[in-house]
Design a protein around this motif. Structure first.
Motif, PDB file in Angstrom:
ATOM      1  N   ALA A  10    -108.684   2.596 -65.040  1.00  0.00           N
ATOM      2  CA  ALA A  10    -108.192   2.128 -63.742  1.00  0.00           C
ATOM      3  C   ALA A  10    -108.431   3.180 -62.662  1.00  0.00           C
ATOM      4  O   ALA A  10    -108.785   2.852 -61.523  1.00  0.00           O
ATOM      5  N   ALA A  46    -108.089  -7.542 -62.883  1.00  0.00           N
ATOM      6  CA  ALA A  46    -106.898  -6.839 -62.419  1.00  0.00           C
ATOM      7  C   ALA A  46    -107.258  -5.654 -61.527  1.00  0.00           C
ATOM      8  O   ALA A  46    -106.655  -5.468 -60.456  1.00  0.00           O
ATOM      9  N   VAL A  47    -108.224  -4.848 -61.936  1.00  0.00           N
ATOM     10  CA  VAL A  47    -108.570  -3.682 -61.121  1.00  0.00           C
ATOM     11  C   VAL A  47    -109.279  -4.106 -59.837  1.00  0.00           C
ATOM     12  O   VAL A  47    -109.181  -3.417 -58.811  1.00  0.00           O
ATOM     13  N   HIS A  48    -109.981  -5.243 -59.865  1.00  0.00           N
ATOM     14  CA  HIS A  48    -110.558  -5.774 -58.624  1.00  0.00           C
ATOM     15  C   HIS A  48    -109.440  -6.151 -57.643  1.00  0.00           C
ATOM     16  O   HIS A  48    -109.545  -5.889 -56.439  1.00  0.00           O
ATOM     17  N   VAL A  49    -108.387  -6.765 -58.140  1.00  0.00           N
ATOM     18  CA  VAL A  49    -107.236  -7.100 -57.286  1.00  0.00           C
ATOM     19  C   VAL A  49    -106.627  -5.833 -56.701  1.00  0.00           C
ATOM     20  O   VAL A  49    -106.279  -5.778 -55.512  1.00  0.00           O
ATOM     21  N   GLY A  50    -106.516  -4.793 -57.522  1.00  0.00           N
ATOM     22  CA  GLY A  50    -105.952  -3.535 -57.043  1.00  0.00           C
ATOM     23  C   GLY A  50    -106.786  -2.906 -55.947  1.00  0.00           C
ATOM     24  O   GLY A  50    -106.251  -2.498 -54.902  1.00  0.00           O
ATOM     25  N   SER A  53    -106.652  -4.953 -52.698  1.00  0.00           N
ATOM     26  CA  SER A  53    -105.376  -4.751 -52.010  1.00  0.00           C
ATOM     27  C   SER A  53    -105.392  -3.436 -51.233  1.00  0.00           C
ATOM     28  O   SER A  53    -104.877  -3.354 -50.109  1.00  0.00           O
ATOM     29  N   LEU A 220    -102.503  -5.450 -67.406  1.00  0.00           N
ATOM     30  CA  LEU A 220    -103.144  -5.910 -66.175  1.00  0.00           C
ATOM     31  C   LEU A 220    -102.406  -5.414 -64.936  1.00  0.00           C
ATOM     32  O   LEU A 220    -103.022  -4.930 -63.986  1.00  0.00           O
ATOM     33  N   ALA A 224    -103.951  -2.742 -62.322  1.00  0.00           N
ATOM     34  CA  ALA A 224    -104.090  -3.104 -60.909  1.00  0.00           C
ATOM     35  C   ALA A 224    -103.373  -2.099 -60.015  1.00  0.00           C
ATOM     36  O   ALA A 224    -103.895  -1.690 -58.970  1.00  0.00           O
ATOM     37  N   GLY A 228    -105.264   0.330 -57.446  1.00  0.00           N
ATOM     38  CA  GLY A 228    -104.946   0.155 -56.033  1.00  0.00           C
ATOM     39  C   GLY A 228    -104.505   1.443 -55.366  1.00  0.00           C
ATOM     40  O   GLY A 228    -104.980   1.792 -54.277  1.00  0.00           O
TER      41      GLY A 228
END
Length: 266
Positions: A10, A46-50, A53, A220, A224, A228
């Motif tokens: 991450a 999940a890391v794409h969402v982080g 954001s 996840l 994230a 983020g």
């Protein structure tokens, strides 16, 4: 994945998503050296969402102004502004990568995701970044961008589908070649990451939903959050210091990383 793998991967994703040093190169090393398994589609989402954001939060004022003026121009027939024009240019610059991803994603996954490819592209595009930083005009801002400039940067971004290229690295390189300042080249690159990461993350989320596999929510959410926070800190310090330090430290780092990957491949 165990806790060490979650935190490490991450952090790699959060930091290298925005630094011009190739996230794929860094994600290959632990896999090759430590024998770690692939992080999996759910963790990738999940890391794409982080990271998404993080960039939205950091540039919230600019993104808000662009959204307001663009929507006002499209739906309320208001006059064009610098912010609405910039929004149009970001949309235009996103199209080449989106089309290339739809057409070539399968072939790239099959034929180009190797240590040798990542090593070569890490070195070659690292040298291109150094050349652009050395010879770029460094006089224009994001509001001097034209549709031609945006399209060229967008075409360059499509090359980032090749592992080892670095999305931020190739877009900053193109922007520097076209005369933008270091700060504004990075700014446009980071703003351009919003639609690209959203599209990529949305596509991966759709794949995940179609697979209907159970999700390890603890992994996840943790991934994230770590991605983020690390991405936000990375963007903050990169934007703060890039005018002074330039791109050469990242060029040298890419050359060392490429050499390390070649050593691993031999």
């Amino acid at each position: 994945m165990d806790l060490l793998q979650i935190v490490f991967l991450a952090l790699i994703q959060g930091i290298t998503e925005f630094l011009p040093i190739s996230s794929s190169g860094h994600l290959l090393l632990p896999s090759e050296l430590l024998g770690w398994p692939d992080q999996g589609l759910a963790f990738d989402v999940a890391v794409h969402v982080g990271t998404l954001s993080a960039v939205v939060l950091y540039f919230r004022h600019s993104l808000g102004a662009m959204a307001r003026d663009w929507l006002g121009q499209v739906f309320a027939r208001r006059d064009s502004t610098e912010d609405s024009q910039l929004a149009w240019y970001l949309i235009l610059a996103t199209v080449p990568a989106a089309l290339a991803g739809l057409v070539f994603d399968g072939a790239i996954e099959t034929h180009l995701r190797s240590v040798w490819v990542v090593a070569i592209t890490t070195i070659v595009f690292g040298l291109a970044l150094g050349w652009a930083d050395w010879h770029g005009g460094r006089a224009k801002t994001v509001f001097d961008i034209t549709w031609k400039t945006a399209l060229i940067i967008g075409l360059a971004q499509a090359l980032a589908l090749i592992p080892g290229t670095s999305r931020s690295g190739i877009t900053i390189t193109a922007a520097l070649f076209l005369g933008l300042t270091r700060t504004d080249a990075a700014r446009f690159s980071f703003l351009l990451s919003v639609p690209v990461i959203a599209l990529s993350g949305g596509y991966k989320a759709l794949q995940l939903w179609l697979q209907s596999e159970p999700a390890p929510w603890g992994e996840l959410v943790g991934g994230a959050a770590i991605a983020g926070v690390s991405a936000f800190v990375c963007i903050h310090y990169f934007m703060h210091y890039i005018r002074q330090i330039g791109m050469m430290p990242f060029v040298v780092y890419r050359l060392l990383l490429g050499a390390a990957l070649i050593w691993v491949a031999l």
